[in-house]
Design an enzyme around this catalytic site. Structure first.
Site, PDB file in Angstrom:
ATOM      1  N   LYS A 126       7.753  -9.037   1.874  1.00 22.59           N
ATOM      2  CA  LYS A 126       6.731  -8.966   0.803  1.00 22.59           C
ATOM      3  C   LYS A 126       7.172  -8.066  -0.024  1.00 22.59           C
ATOM      4  O   LYS A 126       6.695  -6.917   0.314  1.00 22.59           O
ATOM      5  CB  LYS A 126       5.242  -9.035   1.342  1.00 22.59           C
ATOM      6  CG  LYS A 126       4.249  -9.278   0.162  1.00 22.59           C
ATOM      7  CD  LYS A 126       3.407  -8.193   0.057  1.00 22.59           C
ATOM      8  CE  LYS A 126       2.554  -8.062  -1.045  1.00 22.59           C
ATOM      9  NZ  LYS A 126       3.177  -7.838  -2.235  1.00 22.59           N
ATOM     10  N   GLU A 141       5.311   4.191   6.325  1.00 26.32           N
ATOM     11  CA  GLU A 141       6.138   5.236   5.553  1.00 26.32           C
ATOM     12  C   GLU A 141       5.240   5.384   4.409  1.00 26.32           C
ATOM     13  O   GLU A 141       5.273   4.589   3.434  1.00 26.32           O
ATOM     14  CB  GLU A 141       7.375   4.718   4.988  1.00 26.32           C
ATOM     15  CG  GLU A 141       8.326   4.602   6.412  1.00 26.32           C
ATOM     16  CD  GLU A 141       8.715   5.918   7.118  1.00 26.32           C
ATOM     17  OE1 GLU A 141       8.621   7.024   6.311  1.00 26.32           O
ATOM     18  OE2 GLU A 141       9.342   6.153   8.098  1.00 26.32           O
ATOM     19  N   CYS A 160       8.470   8.864  -2.969  1.00 28.04           N
ATOM     20  CA  CYS A 160       7.534   9.733  -1.941  1.00 28.04           C
ATOM     21  C   CYS A 160       7.921  11.051  -1.414  1.00 28.04           C
ATOM     22  O   CYS A 160       7.409  11.696  -1.061  1.00 28.04           O
ATOM     23  CB  CYS A 160       7.583   8.638  -0.718  1.00 28.04           C
ATOM     24  SG  CYS A 160       9.006   8.412  -0.151  1.00 28.04           S
ATOM     25  N   GLU A 177      -1.424  12.843  -4.684  1.00 26.55           N
ATOM     26  CA  GLU A 177       0.038  12.352  -5.221  1.00 26.55           C
ATOM     27  C   GLU A 177      -0.156  11.765  -6.173  1.00 26.55           C
ATOM     28  O   GLU A 177      -0.843  10.706  -6.505  1.00 26.55           O
ATOM     29  CB  GLU A 177       0.245  11.370  -3.769  1.00 26.55           C
ATOM     30  CG  GLU A 177       1.828  10.672  -4.132  1.00 26.55           C
ATOM     31  CD  GLU A 177       2.311   9.648  -3.068  1.00 26.55           C
ATOM     32  OE1 GLU A 177       1.581   8.681  -3.231  1.00 26.55           O
ATOM     33  OE2 GLU A 177       3.464   9.632  -2.889  1.00 26.55           O
TER      34      GLU A 177
END
Ligand code: NAD
Length: 492
Positions: free
Chosen positions: A186, A260, A296, A395
């Protein structure tokens, strides 16, 4: 452009195509019947549509995957490996096409997407190479028994990926396949095109339905994958809140998960560094060029020792201000737009918060004046940032670097670790004893010393704390797509 042999006519001619999704070896619309517009982030134009799937599409993909799994599991590891090499060969012949497809769909500059399009087949090869490592263990015992373990694939597994490296992350189907599973992929809802074309490239190599690519939103297709009772293993790359939602949904059927997730990664700069190298390393580690900080592993919190603080900032700002913002299709562009409007708005609101909370904006922070359309943000450097500010805690996943001043070693270690995240850390000093001592203190899954970014095949990647669960890229990743069974035979 000649070096890459891409002509304007080849510029990912999506031509407002209505893509279908790949379920059980067939192209089809979603059973729900709705679609999602794919938007070119550089000009906000609709370039294609993709189906928005749902429970029924995922259920069909599972049924097809089960049938394909029955055949795939009967292959030897060597035969699975050969099929995966065949896929990697094809991918290596289509680097430019996939690079440009990701450029128009994600906004990432061509120079970076060429690299991604090369890394994707390398990922397939990395796990194909490991296929023969799916071994069990045998045990010496004083009893009259033989005892050993075997590793078995789960059957159908789910692979959910984010928007930032669409094609490269589509190749994350590799460990699941190499371990003998069927995979439902996906992609991110704003960047599904390369995953669909990846599925097309793979479909005649593998048993029919072994790879399904089901497109749609997280709350439709993503959740349907996580909640399907027969998908016992789900691998997810994305944000912490989504990872948490997935854990909650996965609890119902006790699914095996790998997550992750995000990062707010520190870079610690000691006073003895070569400032030119460290500022270059800061920009590279921040993934400013090529990814606009949408990575990331970006070092978005930069702790600089007070002795070199002013000089470091001056050089950093000079370098950042020179980064060329432009149309991501051009090979000289290093900063393109960020991926989508909601993301653009969030980054701009975090930039505003930096200003109102008292950080000093030294460069960037605005939409570049030459663009009327597109989700462009000038690469941004804030200094005089303190640990309480939102830009030091959250973040941002965008082109925003926060620089903090430090003087005391114990304090900077505490501050570097003083976050819920723990993905990467980046240490700069010529004193390797100090560097390694500091690396040991970092609460992060990967620490770079005197260099930034760059991951080697086979080296585990994955976060501490809220940055995730499990490792990727190594043998443990492959083995995580299997369950281990112990067999004890009584010798009577
Ligand atoms: P996201 O979490 O919003 O979405 C990621 C994927 O999950 C998408 O495909 C989305 O449709 C799907 N999803 C959303 N809700 C879901 C649900 N409830 N159930 C199942 N699937 C769902 O992340 P994003 O904005 O696409 O990507 C940015 C994030 O990804 C950042 O936090 C970044 O740090 C992280 N990321 C982590 C890594 C890593 O390796 N650690 C790599 C790249 C990106």
């Amino acid at each position: 452009m000649s070096e890459l042999a891409i002509t304007p006519a080849q510029k990912a001619d999506t031509n407002k195509k209505a893509y279908k999704m790949l379920v059980g070896g067939e192209w089809r619309d979603s059973k729900v019947g709705t679609t999602i517009d794919s938007i070119d982030p550089s000009n906000e134009e609709v370039i294609a549509t993709v189906p928005d799937g749902g429970d029924a599409d995922v259920a069909d993909a599972v049924e097809a995957g089960k049938a394909a799994f029955a055949e795939w599991r009967s292959f030897s590891a060597a035969k699975r490996q050969k099929k995966m090499y065949e896929l990697a060969d094809r991918m290596e012949n289509r680097i430019e096409h996939f690079a440009m497809l990701d450029v128009v769909d994600s906004g990432n500059p061509l120079i970076g997407m060429i690299e991604d399009a090369k890394k994707a087949p390398a990922e397939i090869r990395n796990f194909a190479n490991m296929a023969s490592e799916l071994k069990g263990t045998s045990f010496e015992t004083p009893y009259d028994v033989m005892c050993f373990t075997v590793r078995e694939a789960f059957g159908v597994v789910g692979r959910i990926i984010p928007f930032n490296h669409p094609y490269r992350f589509a190749a994350k189907v590799a460990p699941g396949l190499a371990a003998g599973n069927a995979v439902i992929l996906k992609p991110g809802e704003t960047t599904s095109l390369s995953a669909l074309e990846f599925g097309e490239m793979a479909m005649d190599i593998f048993p029919k339905g072994l790879i399904s690519v089901v497109t749609g939103y997280g709350h439709t297709v993503g959740r349907a994958i996580v909640k399907h009772p027969e998908i016992m293993r789900v691998a997810f790359t994305g944000s912490v809140p989504t990872g948490q939602a997935i854990m909650r949904d996965a609890a119902e059927h006790m699914k095996r998960l790998s997550l992750e997730l995000g990062g707010k990664n520190p870079m610690i700069v000691f006073p003895d560094v070569d400032i030119a190298k460290a500022t270059r390393g800061c920009i590279k580690g921040m993934n400013l060029a090529r990814s606009m900080g949408q990575s990331c592993q970006s070092n978005s919190r930069v702790f600089v020792h007070e002795k070199i603080y002013d000089q470091f900032i001056a050089e950093l700002v000079e370098r950042v201000a020179k980064l060329k913002v432009g149309d991501p299709r051009h090979e000289t562009t290093v900063i393109g737009p960020v991926n989508h409007k909601k993301h653009y708005d969030r980054i701009m609101s975090l930039i505003d918060s930096g200003k109102t909370e008292g950080a000093k904006l030294l460069t960037g922070g605005v939409r570049p004046s030459q663009f009327i359309k597109g989700y462009y943000i000038e690469p941004t450097v804030f200094t005089d940032v303190t640990t309480e500010m939102r830009i030091a805690r959250e973040e941002i996943f965008g082109p925003v670097v926060s620089v903090l001043k430090w003087s005391d070693y114990e304090t900077v270690i505490k501050q570097a670790n003083g976050t819920e995240f723990g993905l990467t850390a980046n240490i700069w000093t010529n004193d390797l004893t100090l560097a390694n001592r500091t690396a040991k203190l970092m609460q992060a899954g990967l620490v770079w010393i005197n260099g930034a970014g760059g991951r080697l095949p086979g080296v585990p990647f994955g976060g501490y704390k809220m940055s995730g669960l499990g490792k990727e890229g190594d043998l443990s990743d492959l083995l995580s797509y299997t369950q281990e069974k112990s067999i004890i035979t009584h010798l009577q």
